[in-house]
Design a protein around this motif. Sequence first.
Motif, PDB file in Angstrom:
ATOM      1  N   GLN A 332       0.835  -1.208   0.000  1.00  0.00           N
ATOM      2  CA  GLN A 332       0.000   0.000   0.000  1.00  0.00           C
ATOM      3  C   GLN A 332       0.867   1.255   0.000  1.00  0.00           C
ATOM      4  O   GLN A 332       0.547   2.251  -0.661  1.00  0.00           O
ATOM      5  CB  GLN A 332      -0.918  -0.011   1.218  1.00  0.00           C
ATOM      6  CG  GLN A 332      -1.997  -1.086   1.155  1.00  0.00           C
ATOM      7  CD  GLN A 332      -2.801  -1.173   2.434  1.00  0.00           C
ATOM      8  OE1 GLN A 332      -2.452  -0.552   3.446  1.00  0.00           O
ATOM      9  NE2 GLN A 332      -3.883  -1.943   2.411  1.00  0.00           N
ATOM     10  N   LEU A 333       1.977   1.202   0.754  1.00  0.00           N
ATOM     11  CA  LEU A 333       2.878   2.347   0.804  1.00  0.00           C
ATOM     12  C   LEU A 333       3.536   2.575  -0.552  1.00  0.00           C
ATOM     13  O   LEU A 333       3.675   3.722  -1.004  1.00  0.00           O
ATOM     14  CB  LEU A 333       3.940   2.115   1.877  1.00  0.00           C
ATOM     15  CG  LEU A 333       4.872   3.286   2.188  1.00  0.00           C
ATOM     16  CD1 LEU A 333       4.072   4.488   2.667  1.00  0.00           C
ATOM     17  CD2 LEU A 333       5.902   2.903   3.243  1.00  0.00           C
ATOM     18  N   LEU A 334       3.947   1.459  -1.208  1.00  0.00           N
ATOM     19  CA  LEU A 334       4.532   1.582  -2.543  1.00  0.00           C
ATOM     20  C   LEU A 334       3.528   2.174  -3.527  1.00  0.00           C
ATOM     21  O   LEU A 334       3.871   3.031  -4.351  1.00  0.00           O
ATOM     22  CB  LEU A 334       5.016   0.217  -3.034  1.00  0.00           C
ATOM     23  CG  LEU A 334       6.190  -0.423  -2.289  1.00  0.00           C
ATOM     24  CD1 LEU A 334       6.480  -1.799  -2.859  1.00  0.00           C
ATOM     25  CD2 LEU A 334       7.423   0.456  -2.374  1.00  0.00           C
ATOM     26  N   GLN A 335       2.271   1.684  -3.410  1.00  0.00           N
ATOM     27  CA  GLN A 335       1.243   2.193  -4.309  1.00  0.00           C
ATOM     28  C   GLN A 335       0.969   3.673  -4.044  1.00  0.00           C
ATOM     29  O   GLN A 335       0.806   4.466  -4.975  1.00  0.00           O
ATOM     30  CB  GLN A 335      -0.044   1.376  -4.121  1.00  0.00           C
ATOM     31  CG  GLN A 335      -1.187   1.768  -5.035  1.00  0.00           C
ATOM     32  CD  GLN A 335      -0.903   1.469  -6.504  1.00  0.00           C
ATOM     33  OE1 GLN A 335       0.083   0.815  -6.830  1.00  0.00           O
ATOM     34  NE2 GLN A 335      -1.760   1.974  -7.388  1.00  0.00           N
ATOM     35  N   ALA A 336       0.947   4.026  -2.759  1.00  0.00           N
ATOM     36  CA  ALA A 336       0.725   5.435  -2.421  1.00  0.00           C
ATOM     37  C   ALA A 336       1.862   6.296  -2.946  1.00  0.00           C
ATOM     38  O   ALA A 336       1.642   7.420  -3.426  1.00  0.00           O
ATOM     39  CB  ALA A 336       0.599   5.581  -0.904  1.00  0.00           C
ATOM     40  N   ASN A 337       3.086   5.768  -2.852  1.00  0.00           N
ATOM     41  CA  ASN A 337       4.226   6.516  -3.363  1.00  0.00           C
ATOM     42  C   ASN A 337       4.137   6.692  -4.864  1.00  0.00           C
ATOM     43  O   ASN A 337       4.428   7.772  -5.387  1.00  0.00           O
ATOM     44  CB  ASN A 337       5.512   5.788  -2.978  1.00  0.00           C
ATOM     45  CG  ASN A 337       6.756   6.470  -3.521  1.00  0.00           C
ATOM     46  OD1 ASN A 337       7.332   6.037  -4.511  1.00  0.00           O
ATOM     47  ND2 ASN A 337       7.177   7.562  -2.867  1.00  0.00           N
ATOM     48  N   ARG A 338       3.702   5.636  -5.561  1.00  0.00           N
ATOM     49  CA  ARG A 338       3.555   5.759  -7.019  1.00  0.00           C
ATOM     50  C   ARG A 338       2.480   6.776  -7.383  1.00  0.00           C
ATOM     51  O   ARG A 338       2.649   7.586  -8.293  1.00  0.00           O
ATOM     52  CB  ARG A 338       3.230   4.386  -7.620  1.00  0.00           C
ATOM     53  CG  ARG A 338       4.428   3.467  -7.743  1.00  0.00           C
ATOM     54  CD  ARG A 338       4.153   2.309  -8.693  1.00  0.00           C
ATOM     55  NE  ARG A 338       3.143   1.407  -8.185  1.00  0.00           N
ATOM     56  CZ  ARG A 338       3.403   0.345  -7.420  1.00  0.00           C
ATOM     57  NH1 ARG A 338       4.655   0.093  -7.055  1.00  0.00           N
ATOM     58  NH2 ARG A 338       2.436  -0.441  -7.006  1.00  0.00           N
ATOM     59  N   ALA A 507      21.023   9.110   9.069  1.00  0.00           N
ATOM     60  CA  ALA A 507      19.590   8.766   9.134  1.00  0.00           C
ATOM     61  C   ALA A 507      18.921   8.891   7.779  1.00  0.00           C
ATOM     62  O   ALA A 507      17.692   8.985   7.698  1.00  0.00           O
ATOM     63  CB  ALA A 507      18.891   9.659  10.156  1.00  0.00           C
ATOM     64  N   LEU A 508      19.730   8.852   6.709  1.00  0.00           N
ATOM     65  CA  LEU A 508      19.198   9.128   5.388  1.00  0.00           C
ATOM     66  C   LEU A 508      18.115   8.141   4.964  1.00  0.00           C
ATOM     67  O   LEU A 508      17.120   8.509   4.337  1.00  0.00           O
ATOM     68  CB  LEU A 508      20.340   9.112   4.366  1.00  0.00           C
ATOM     69  CG  LEU A 508      20.064   9.757   3.010  1.00  0.00           C
ATOM     70  CD1 LEU A 508      19.692  11.216   3.175  1.00  0.00           C
ATOM     71  CD2 LEU A 508      21.305   9.627   2.118  1.00  0.00           C
ATOM     72  N   PHE A 509      18.319   6.870   5.336  1.00  0.00           N
ATOM     73  CA  PHE A 509      17.366   5.832   4.944  1.00  0.00           C
ATOM     74  C   PHE A 509      16.436   5.447   6.088  1.00  0.00           C
ATOM     75  O   PHE A 509      15.834   4.373   6.063  1.00  0.00           O
ATOM     76  CB  PHE A 509      18.121   4.609   4.426  1.00  0.00           C
ATOM     77  CG  PHE A 509      18.842   4.861   3.133  1.00  0.00           C
ATOM     78  CD1 PHE A 509      18.150   4.896   1.927  1.00  0.00           C
ATOM     79  CD2 PHE A 509      20.207   5.095   3.115  1.00  0.00           C
ATOM     80  CE1 PHE A 509      18.823   5.124   0.733  1.00  0.00           C
ATOM     81  CE2 PHE A 509      20.886   5.335   1.932  1.00  0.00           C
ATOM     82  CZ  PHE A 509      20.187   5.359   0.731  1.00  0.00           C
ATOM     83  N   GLN A 510      16.342   6.307   7.090  1.00  0.00           N
ATOM     84  CA  GLN A 510      15.393   6.105   8.187  1.00  0.00           C
ATOM     85  C   GLN A 510      14.076   6.773   7.835  1.00  0.00           C
ATOM     86  O   GLN A 510      14.047   7.804   7.157  1.00  0.00           O
ATOM     87  CB  GLN A 510      15.940   6.706   9.488  1.00  0.00           C
ATOM     88  CG  GLN A 510      17.233   6.090   9.978  1.00  0.00           C
ATOM     89  CD  GLN A 510      17.049   4.655  10.415  1.00  0.00           C
ATOM     90  OE1 GLN A 510      15.982   4.295  10.906  1.00  0.00           O
ATOM     91  NE2 GLN A 510      18.081   3.835  10.250  1.00  0.00           N
ATOM     92  N   PRO A 511      12.945   6.210   8.287  1.00  0.00           N
ATOM     93  CA  PRO A 511      11.644   6.845   7.997  1.00  0.00           C
ATOM     94  C   PRO A 511      11.580   8.261   8.564  1.00  0.00           C
ATOM     95  O   PRO A 511      12.111   8.539   9.643  1.00  0.00           O
ATOM     96  CB  PRO A 511      10.639   5.917   8.690  1.00  0.00           C
ATOM     97  CG  PRO A 511      11.346   4.611   8.820  1.00  0.00           C
ATOM     98  CD  PRO A 511      12.786   4.944   9.000  1.00  0.00           C
ATOM     99  N   PHE A 512      10.936   9.135   7.802  1.00  0.00           N
ATOM    100  CA  PHE A 512      10.636  10.515   8.204  1.00  0.00           C
ATOM    101  C   PHE A 512      11.891  11.385   8.328  1.00  0.00           C
ATOM    102  O   PHE A 512      11.848  12.440   8.957  1.00  0.00           O
ATOM    103  CB  PHE A 512       9.862  10.552   9.531  1.00  0.00           C
ATOM    104  CG  PHE A 512       8.701   9.603   9.562  1.00  0.00           C
ATOM    105  CD1 PHE A 512       7.636   9.771   8.688  1.00  0.00           C
ATOM    106  CD2 PHE A 512       8.688   8.536  10.439  1.00  0.00           C
ATOM    107  CE1 PHE A 512       6.560   8.889   8.709  1.00  0.00           C
ATOM    108  CE2 PHE A 512       7.621   7.652  10.460  1.00  0.00           C
ATOM    109  CZ  PHE A 512       6.556   7.826   9.588  1.00  0.00           C
ATOM    110  N   ALA A 513      12.989  10.948   7.737  1.00  0.00           N
ATOM    111  CA  ALA A 513      14.193  11.795   7.690  1.00  0.00           C
ATOM    112  C   ALA A 513      14.160  12.578   6.387  1.00  0.00           C
ATOM    113  O   ALA A 513      14.309  12.010   5.303  1.00  0.00           O
ATOM    114  CB  ALA A 513      15.454  10.935   7.787  1.00  0.00           C
ATOM    115  N   GLY A 523      10.424   8.504   0.795  1.00  0.00           N
ATOM    116  CA  GLY A 523      10.808   8.130  -0.570  1.00  0.00           C
ATOM    117  C   GLY A 523      12.030   7.235  -0.610  1.00  0.00           C
ATOM    118  O   GLY A 523      12.026   6.188  -1.267  1.00  0.00           O
ATOM    119  N   LEU A 524      13.103   7.623   0.094  1.00  0.00           N
ATOM    120  CA  LEU A 524      14.318   6.806   0.084  1.00  0.00           C
ATOM    121  C   LEU A 524      14.124   5.493   0.823  1.00  0.00           C
ATOM    122  O   LEU A 524      14.695   4.460   0.457  1.00  0.00           O
ATOM    123  CB  LEU A 524      15.477   7.590   0.709  1.00  0.00           C
ATOM    124  CG  LEU A 524      16.022   8.745  -0.127  1.00  0.00           C
ATOM    125  CD1 LEU A 524      17.113   9.477   0.626  1.00  0.00           C
ATOM    126  CD2 LEU A 524      16.557   8.237  -1.466  1.00  0.00           C
TER     127      LEU A 524
END
Length: 556
Positions: A332-338, A507-513, A523-524
């Motif tokens: 769902q997150l991937l779809q939302a991102n798309r 923290a580049l690949f951490q959520p909400f960074a 996104g990352l």
Amino acid sequence: MRQEISRWYLPAIAGLAVLLAGLLAMVAVDRAMHSAAMAEAQSVADGDAAILAAGLESELDKFSLLPRVLAVDPEVRALLSGEARQQAVLNRRLADLAEQTGAAAIYLLDADGLTLAASNWELPTSFVGSNYRFRSYFSEAIEKGASNEFALGTISRRPGLYIAQRVQPGSSPLGVVAIKVEFDAIEQNWREAQEGVFVTDPDGVVLITSNPEWRFRTTRASEPSARNPAQDELRFGVSSLELLPAAGEDSAFSSVALIEKIQPIAPNGWELHLLVDPSPRLAAAIANGRLLVLLGLIAAAALGGILIWWLRRREAQAEALLAQRTATLRDQLLQANRLATLGQVTAGLGHEIRQPVAAMRVYAENGERFLAAGQGEAAAENFGKIVGLTARIGQITEELLRFSRRGARTPVEMPLAQAIDGALLLLRDRVERHGVTLVPPDPALAQTMVRGEHVRLEQVLVNLLQNALDATPTGGRIAIEIAVESDRCLLTVADSGTGIDENLREALFQPFATTKEEGLGLGLVISLDIMRSLGGDLRADSSTMGARFTMVIPRT
């Protein structure tokens, strides 16, 4: 970590407790089985001793009747009275009787101890003509009427029981009827069936035995003056009787304490001794007891295993459910991102579609006028351009549909150019409006075959290109670079923007960074998850100018 330790600590404690309980149970069962087996061995030994004694008594009774019957036989009395013509008849008759009854020898002695007739009269060891006046059984039978004596044969040197009966029709004895019984068959049966069997006379001397080495030994220690050496030499072949070793001192016995059962043998005053080694029965009983304990432990372990399996199964089901929900949320997150990405590129795509539509209208109107003017060739040229424009619109809409389609597909071998072309098509208008210089990759390297999935690779590349556009000022530069290694392909998006803040790099690949005011910082994270699900990786490379993000894509 603590939960993981507890997860294994408790089963280990339970296992040790079960093992300790099993050892204690085994000790208790060993003792109980030992007592039960000994009691059973005692009972069985009692029965076996009684059976052996009864069998021996039956054998003795059978032979004890024969001298009594012959003592009153007329032919026997006639020969002992002096009728020599009866000798040949009685020799054959005694031989037949010996064969029928199994007696070793049957013979007749006159009043002086001279043998007149015998069952072995034809053998080299014939008793006929031998004088046995020196034998105790003869003198006692003459004196008392009946006698028996166990001794070695003077001729055969074989041990046996001599049973004698006086022949006396009148006031004076005519002679004696004697029979010799050997016990070879009985001793052989004892050797095959029992650990140790022997018969002693009233003085404790071993007469009949399953072990020939025990014969003519004594079970009682006595003073030398209590026995007659000459008589012992005559009867037993030795002048001094050795003491029979106690159980455990003789190599024929087991090291385990033997069970000894004694049964009286009537009417000779003999005793039958049965020695039983209980160790096989004890070993079998203890083994059975331990087997029961082992089966109990196995059953307990099985129940424990089933319980652990059930708990693990519940945990696995919970983990599977969690994994399923996580996968659903990820999808769902991937779809939302798309969809969010599509929302960002919609305006540019609208421009991409409006231009061909406007041009198609102009070409259609011109074609209509050319047809009216009879210029078919010019009209056909305009209509051909309309076909080309519709193909371009179809390509754009097809890319939109593919990019927005939900669900992951199985990775396949594909040229890298498919993902690159799709991403550039979606972002072409934004790139042009942004005014950056986009450096495409080497076309030859773009045809490198990789193992991936078109939409997911395209989604990651779109995310990276959009981040580069957000970070690049007007007039900046974005380059797409490709490097091919033996088992992977490196697709890099490099920009000339402000670069990555060092405080944010960890923290580049951490959520909400994120450094964007309106960004969620997902996104990352999503892009990294996509690359790892494809067997690759996503990394932020160090750069002296701008940012560099590299997609690591497996080739096979």
